[in-house]
Design a protein around this motif. Structure first.
Motif, mmCIF file in Angstrom:
data_model
loop_
_atom_site.group_PDB
_atom_site.id
_atom_site.type_symbol
_atom_site.label_atom_id
_atom_site.label_comp_id
_atom_site.label_asym_id
_atom_site.label_seq_id
_atom_site.Cartn_x
_atom_site.Cartn_y
_atom_site.Cartn_z
ATOM 1 N N LYS A 163 0.834 -1.202 0.000
ATOM 2 C CA LYS A 163 0.000 0.000 0.000
ATOM 3 C C LYS A 163 0.870 1.254 0.000
ATOM 4 C CE LYS A 163 -3.478 2.784 0.249
ATOM 5 N NZ LYS A 163 -4.263 3.091 -0.945
ATOM 6 N N ASP A 183 -5.935 9.856 2.799
ATOM 7 C CA ASP A 183 -6.159 8.425 2.614
ATOM 8 C C ASP A 183 -6.085 7.734 3.965
ATOM 9 O OD1 ASP A 183 -6.628 5.990 1.362
ATOM 10 O OD2 ASP A 183 -4.656 5.857 0.424
ATOM 11 N N TRP A 213 -6.113 3.519 5.197
ATOM 12 C CA TRP A 213 -6.123 2.158 4.700
ATOM 13 C C TRP A 213 -5.909 1.181 5.850
ATOM 14 C CZ3 TRP A 213 -2.415 -1.688 4.910
ATOM 15 C CH2 TRP A 213 -2.605 -2.791 4.071
ATOM 16 N N ASP A 220 -8.778 -3.757 3.864
ATOM 17 C CA ASP A 220 -9.192 -3.079 2.642
ATOM 18 C C ASP A 220 -8.656 -3.737 1.372
ATOM 19 O OD1 ASP A 220 -10.475 -1.160 4.188
ATOM 20 O OD2 ASP A 220 -8.833 0.271 4.072
#
Length: 173
Positions: free
Chosen positions: A43, A166, A168, A172
């Motif tokens: 990520k 953002d 996360w 996810d």
């Protein structure tokens, strides 16, 4: 870099830790954590952020998280292991951010809860999309990360200065 330079702080909570009979600082990652950490690294790579510096707590679980995550990233940023990240309050974390050199545009912080969640919440005066709502709903689980952007010098980092762009969690992906 000038005082109006756009900057990003990415806050990464360590991956899931085990609970062996050791001091809290010495707790290693659990099997689940050894899977979460590379996912967090992927990520981090997907964000496209080119980190200038990573600040990592000296705790075993944060160092192990970083070691597994960084292998998924296109390049390894300069890393500083910082004892003050362990068990730090949001105020102590902001003070640490205020010490960051203005040569750093993008900073990654690998730390612990409740500090990472409280800091993400404190810095985020605004949010894009549903990032703040999702963070509020899920809390800040292990290996979660928050991206906060702001403009200015690190010395100006304070409550409400940033935008949560953002959020996360490993669930996810």
């Amino acid at each position: 870099m000038s005082a109006d330079t756009p900057r990003r702080i990415v806050l990464l909570r360590h991956a899931k830790a085990d609970w062996p009979q050791v001091a809290d600082h010495d707790r290693p990652l659990a099997e689940r954590g050894r899977k979460e950490a590379p996912a967090a690294g992927l990520k981090l790579a997907e964000t496209g952020i080119d980190f200038d510096l990573a600040l990592c707590s000296t705790a075993v679980r944060t160092r192990e998280t970083w070691k597994l995550a960084v292998h998924e990233m296109p390049h390894r940023p300069r890393t500083s292991y910082e004892e003050r990240l362990y068990d730090a309050s949001p105020g102590e974390l902001i003070a640490l951010l205020n010490e960051t050199s203005d040569e750093v545009a993008n900073l990654l912080v690998i730390g612990h809860n409740p500090g990472m969640h409280a800091l993400a919440d404190a810095l985020s005066g605004r949010a894009e999309g549903d990032a703040l709502a999702r963070m509020g709903r899920t809390g800040f689980p292990t290996a979660a990360l928050a991206v906060v952007s702001f403009t200015g010098s690190w010395k100006t980092v304070e409550h409400g200065v940033g935008t949560l762009t953002d959020f996360w969690t490993p669930e996810d992906h």
